[in-house]
Design a protein around this motif. Structure first.
Motif, PDB file in Angstrom:
ATOM      1  N   ASP A  39       0.832  -1.201   0.000  1.00 49.57           N
ATOM      2  CA  ASP A  39       0.000   0.000   0.000  1.00 49.57           C
ATOM      3  C   ASP A  39       0.867   1.252   0.000  1.00 49.57           C
ATOM      4  O   ASP A  39       0.583   2.212  -0.703  1.00 49.57           O
ATOM      5  N   PHE A  94     -11.016  -1.349 -17.616  1.00 50.84           N
ATOM      6  CA  PHE A  94     -11.269  -2.576 -16.863  1.00 50.84           C
ATOM      7  C   PHE A  94     -11.574  -3.732 -17.804  1.00 50.84           C
ATOM      8  O   PHE A  94     -11.173  -4.867 -17.564  1.00 50.84           O
ATOM      9  N   LEU A 118     -11.319   5.931 -10.166  1.00 44.13           N
ATOM     10  CA  LEU A 118     -10.545   4.692 -10.308  1.00 44.13           C
ATOM     11  C   LEU A 118     -10.092   4.153  -8.955  1.00 44.13           C
ATOM     12  O   LEU A 118     -10.046   2.939  -8.747  1.00 44.13           O
ATOM     13  N   MET A 119      -9.784   5.039  -8.012  1.00 44.10           N
ATOM     14  CA  MET A 119      -9.404   4.591  -6.673  1.00 44.10           C
ATOM     15  C   MET A 119     -10.585   3.934  -5.956  1.00 44.10           C
ATOM     16  O   MET A 119     -10.421   2.969  -5.217  1.00 44.10           O
ATOM     17  N   TYR A 121     -12.974   2.259  -7.501  1.00 41.12           N
ATOM     18  CA  TYR A 121     -13.064   0.930  -8.102  1.00 41.12           C
ATOM     19  C   TYR A 121     -11.963   0.013  -7.566  1.00 41.12           C
ATOM     20  O   TYR A 121     -12.207  -1.154  -7.281  1.00 41.12           O
ATOM     21  N   LYS A 122     -10.757   0.522  -7.426  1.00 38.69           N
ATOM     22  CA  LYS A 122      -9.652  -0.286  -6.902  1.00 38.69           C
ATOM     23  C   LYS A 122     -10.005  -0.826  -5.518  1.00 38.69           C
ATOM     24  O   LYS A 122      -9.817  -2.006  -5.228  1.00 38.69           O
ATOM     25  N   PHE A 125     -12.646  -3.530  -5.888  1.00 41.50           N
ATOM     26  CA  PHE A 125     -12.061  -4.768  -6.408  1.00 41.50           C
ATOM     27  C   PHE A 125     -11.322  -5.514  -5.304  1.00 41.50           C
ATOM     28  O   PHE A 125     -11.377  -6.741  -5.218  1.00 41.50           O
ATOM     29  N   GLU A 126     -10.609  -4.784  -4.466  1.00 44.51           N
ATOM     30  CA  GLU A 126      -9.801  -5.432  -3.428  1.00 44.51           C
ATOM     31  C   GLU A 126     -10.638  -6.023  -2.305  1.00 44.51           C
ATOM     32  O   GLU A 126     -10.291  -7.064  -1.768  1.00 44.51           O
TER      33      GLU A 126
END
Length: 168
Positions: A39, A94, A118-119, A121-122, A125-126
């Motif tokens: 991170d 994506f 985008l952050m 979505y990141k 996703f995680e």
């Protein structure tokens, strides 16, 4: 700005992008890609590579339009999984990432709000366990019973269409 100056600016930008892509490619070939970024490494990269937010007449939030997907068969046949993906703009990347399976991806956009999107979505996703959990979190809906990792997009959206919003 005259048309000639505009063309020169566009050509210069294109040339710079090509040189940068070649330089990144040469550098990455010389060093192995890490399996994962911590991170701290990720946020250092985001901070170091990002410009401060700016002011734009229009924000450019796009959907994953069907036209963007026409190039996927060509890309898949021309590239092998495991490389580095360089993309521009938001969500269509994506779909490309899913098809190309790179080891690392960089999505570049001058609009800071697209980075924020985008952050988000990141993060989703995680933390999502699977596709059904991702859709649950993205649309703030409780996960309907019967969905699993193999549920199709049609099954997911049919199930979530009837699911009530989750204010939490």
């Amino acid at each position: 700005m005259t048309q000639i100056k505009a063309r020169r600016l566009i050509m210069g930008g294109g040339l710079l992008a090509c040189v940068l892509a070649l330089a990144v490619s040469a550098f990455l070939e010389a060093q192995p890609l890490p399996d994962r970024l911590s991170d701290a490494e990720f946020w250092k990269m985001v901070s170091d590579f990002s410009e401060p937010g700016g002011s734009f007449r229009f924000e450019n939030f796009l959907s994953n339009e069907i036209e963007y997907q026409r190039v996927i068969p060509f890309l898949v046949s021309a590239e092998t999984p495991g490389g580095v993906y360089l993309g521009v703009g938001p969500e269509q990347n994506f779909t490309y990432l899913s098809a190309l399976r790179p080891k690392m991806a960089f999505i570049i956009d001058i609009r800071r709000q697209n980075m924020v999107e985008l952050m988000m979505y990141k993060a989703l996703f995680e933390i999502a366990e699977d596709r059904a959990d991702f859709v649950s979190r993205l649309f703030s809906r409780k996960r309907p019973a019967g969905l699993n990792a193999r549920s199709t997009a049609d099954e997911l959206f049919r199930a979530y269409r009837a699911a009530p919003a989750d204010k939490e």
